[in-house]
Scaffold this active site. Structure first.
Site, short mmCIF file in Angstrom:
data_model
loop_
_atom_site.label_atom_id
_atom_site.label_comp_id
_atom_site.label_asym_id
_atom_site.label_seq_id
_atom_site.Cartn_x
_atom_site.Cartn_y
_atom_site.Cartn_z
N LYS A 126 0.84 -1.12 0.14
CA LYS A 126 0.04 0.07 -0.11
C LYS A 126 0.92 1.26 -0.05
CE LYS A 126 -4.07 1.69 2.73
NZ LYS A 126 -4.96 1.67 3.65
N SER A 170 -9.83 -1.34 6.82
CA SER A 170 -9.32 -0.83 5.35
C SER A 170 -8.54 -1.92 4.85
CB SER A 170 -8.65 0.46 5.56
OG SER A 170 -9.32 1.81 5.65
N SER A 195 -9.77 1.23 2.69
CA SER A 195 -8.77 2.01 1.96
C SER A 195 -7.56 1.31 1.01
CB SER A 195 -8.07 3.37 2.53
OG SER A 195 -7.40 2.85 3.60
#
Lengths: 493, 105
Positions: free
Chosen positions: A85, A184, A160
């Protein structure tokens, strides 16, 4: 050379092939890069990957091969391509948090979690798309445009960590890292039909994770099966002198104990699993409810005693979260002022430079949360909002303590109230926030939780959530291994 | 509790954000929409809870009161825009008091 079954191989199976000399690290990396191109992982299509450096990845693979030749063996993740990420610091690739304000920033150090995976032979092939500064539940709030769900391109991958979950689901990498503040990792894992883990607060070092809400943030692995997720968590867990909030507790070995047990007659014999009614409200998608009931029946058949449990403060979790998280974010994001990182607006006066830089650099959702967080911390409102939210957080934590204190080993719930929604479908901020309603409680209480696929509704993946007590990841994985084995292929049908 | 335009302007100043005037109405509406959902907390009895102990984690482990090496894996020269005598060279920022007076390189 590429090989046709790359996208279906687990990380452990691929690492065994590399370690056994059947596949070279370079072949493994080339297969991942080829799959990324084939799937359209870049901005032109799925938009799962923000940054990639093929030359660097191949160089890392060559370096790994040399090291393996010298040592005669590789690590537990030898030659495994991983996606990370974009809010985790990596050497050689940008770390932008999908924000304009960090455009071009390349970290001079690496996140501990990434470094630990590399030490076992993993190779970073991509930095993945995300909601800006991890603020969102759909990966639509990215300065680089929305990511798409590889199962259905009209839909969001969740967020996310949507880019990481999507990259695993699309067969580009068998393993990825995401981060959690309110769900997330688990929510996008559920939307993309993969496994996502949020460890206990303090289990995994956060050194190198760009802070969003420091009392909630955790790094977690995303994988195509429970075993790969367990292996990754074993590797990244444990004390780190660079993160003073990281626990020094011994890291359990989840794989050796529970993988062999999973296919035994009653692998959950002696366990009590709670099913909280508050996670099965009327608004829950009927298809998701039916799949959860199927999983609960399976848990019983695996030897577990299943009991009803009350978590009466669950409905308060979203209001509490959306006070505490923005409050902490407003403080953490104060460092992005144009002086130390990224872009800088050119103005004559210092204060104008701060304001112009931040206003041009942050997107709408980040701006909204900074304003909200600053407001609830400001004089006159602190007690009414922030202090009150912290107290109610205590009630939510007590719900978990009460449940686990009564002899319940783990909880089983749906991960999300719906399947992946269409891109652009949720325009009201609070409606979007509600998609985290079943995940945010574990972050507020600091307990470990994970999502694993339990079936599909209308062709879209559904996640089942297992929650355990603090530092009881081993209990969580015991249930997950057994349920995954019992579901078999039905987890993806 | 509802926020007003003045509240949003004040908070934006505290947060070092320059908000265009045309966005203010929309932001006020959005923030009030969110804050309306928080009112439920006001009615919740929390008398039995200490708000200072709600993060249920291990106590922070003790460590020696000494600094270790910086964990940077690349040299400062490799990522700083400019460096001289071990110091980072950054663009001069004029102060808001005497922006025009102090512009020497």
């Amino acid at each position: 050379m590429t090989f046709p079954d790359f996208s279906r191989l687990s990380a452990t199976a691929l690492a065994a092939k590399v370690d056994g000399g059947n596949v070279s690290p370079l072949d493994s990396i080339n297969a991942s890069l080829a799959r990324a191109r084939e799937a359209g992982a870049g901005r032109e299509s799925l938009n799962l990957i923000l940054w990639s450096n093929e030359q660097l990845a191949r160089r890392d693979a060559a370096s790994l091969a040399e090291g393996m030749n010298r040592a005669g063996k590789g690590g537990r993740l030898a030659g495994i391509p991983i996606a990370v990420k974009d809010n985790l610091a990596t050497l050689g690739l940008p770390t932008t948090c999908a924000s304009k304000i960090l455009a071009g920033y390349v970290s001079p150090y690496e996140a501990t979690a990434v470094a630990r995976l590399r030490e076992e032979g993993a190779i970073v092939v991509a930095k993945t798309n995300m909601d800006e500064f991890a603020m969102g539940s759909s990966t639509e709030n990215s300065a680089y445009g929305p990511a798409r769900n590889p199962i259905d391109l009209r839909r969001v991958p969740g967020g996310s960590s949507g880019g990481s979950a999507g990259a695993v689901a699309a067969g580009i990498v068998p393993l990825a890292l995401g981060s959690e503040t309110g769900g997330s990792v688990r929510q996008p894992a559920a939307f993309c039909g993969v496994v996502g883990v949020k460890p206990t607060y303090g289990r995994v070092s956060r050194f190198g994770l760009v802070a969003f809400a420091s009392s909630l943030d955790q790094i977690g692995p995303i994988a195509r099966n429970v075993d790969d997720a367990a292996l990754a968590l074993e590797i990244i867990s444990g004390v780190d002198p660079n993160d003073s909030t990281c626990s020094s507790r011994k890291v359990d070995t989840y794989r050796d104990e529970f993988l062999p047990l999973a296919t035994s007659a009653e692998p959950l014999d002696g366990m009590t699993i709670g099913v909280p009614e508050e996670y099965f409200p009327e608004m829950l998608d009927p298809g998701i409810r039916a799949l959860c009931e199927r999983s609960i029946d399976l848990l019983k058949s695996l030897g577990a005693k299943v009991v009803d449990v009350k978590m009466p403060n669950t409905a308060l979790a979203i209001p509490v979260y959306y006070i505490i998280a923005p409050a902490e974010a407003s403080s953490n994001l104060a460092r992005f002022d144009g002086v130390r990182y990224g872009a800088r607006a050119e103005t004559a006066a210092l204060r104008d430079m701060y304001a112009e830089t931040r206003s041009k650099g942050f997107g709408d959702e980040v701006t909204r949360r900074i304003l909200l967080g600053t407001y609830v911390l400001s004089a006159g409102y602190y007690d009414a909002y922030y202090r009150k939210a912290q107290s109610v957080r205590g009630l939510i934590t007590r719900d978990f303590r009460d449940a686990f204190g009564r002899g319940i080993d783990a909880l089983f719930t749906p991960t999300t109230p719906t399947t992946a929604f269409a891109i652009g479908a949720l325009t009201d901020p609070y409606e979007m926030y509600m998609s985290d309603i079943f995940t945010v409680t574990a972050n507020l209480a600091g307990v470990p939780a994970m999502s694993l696929p339990i079936g599909r509704v209308g062709g879209l993946p559904v996640g089942g959530q297992i929650i355990a007590s603090h530092f009881c990841e081993s209990t969580m994985f015991r249930v997950a291994y057994a349920l995954e084995a019992a579901l078999g292929g039905e987890a993806h049908q | 509790m509802a926020v007003t335009q003045a509240d949003v302007i004040h908070v934006a100043e505290l947060a070092r954000l320059a908000l265009p005037a045309e966005r203010l109405d929309h932001l006020v509406s959005e923030l009030n929409g969110i804050l309306a959902h928080m009112d439920v907390l006001e009615k919740t009895d929390t008398s039995a809870i200490d708000s200072n102990v709600s993060v249920p984690v291990d106590s922070t482990p003790l460590r020696s009161d000494s600094s270790g090496p910086l964990p940077m894996l690349t040299s400062r020269e490799s990522f700083a825009p400019s460096i001289r005598d071990g110091f980072f060279i950054v663009p001069r920022l004029a102060t808001h008091e005497d922006a025009a007076a102090d512009t020497a390189p």
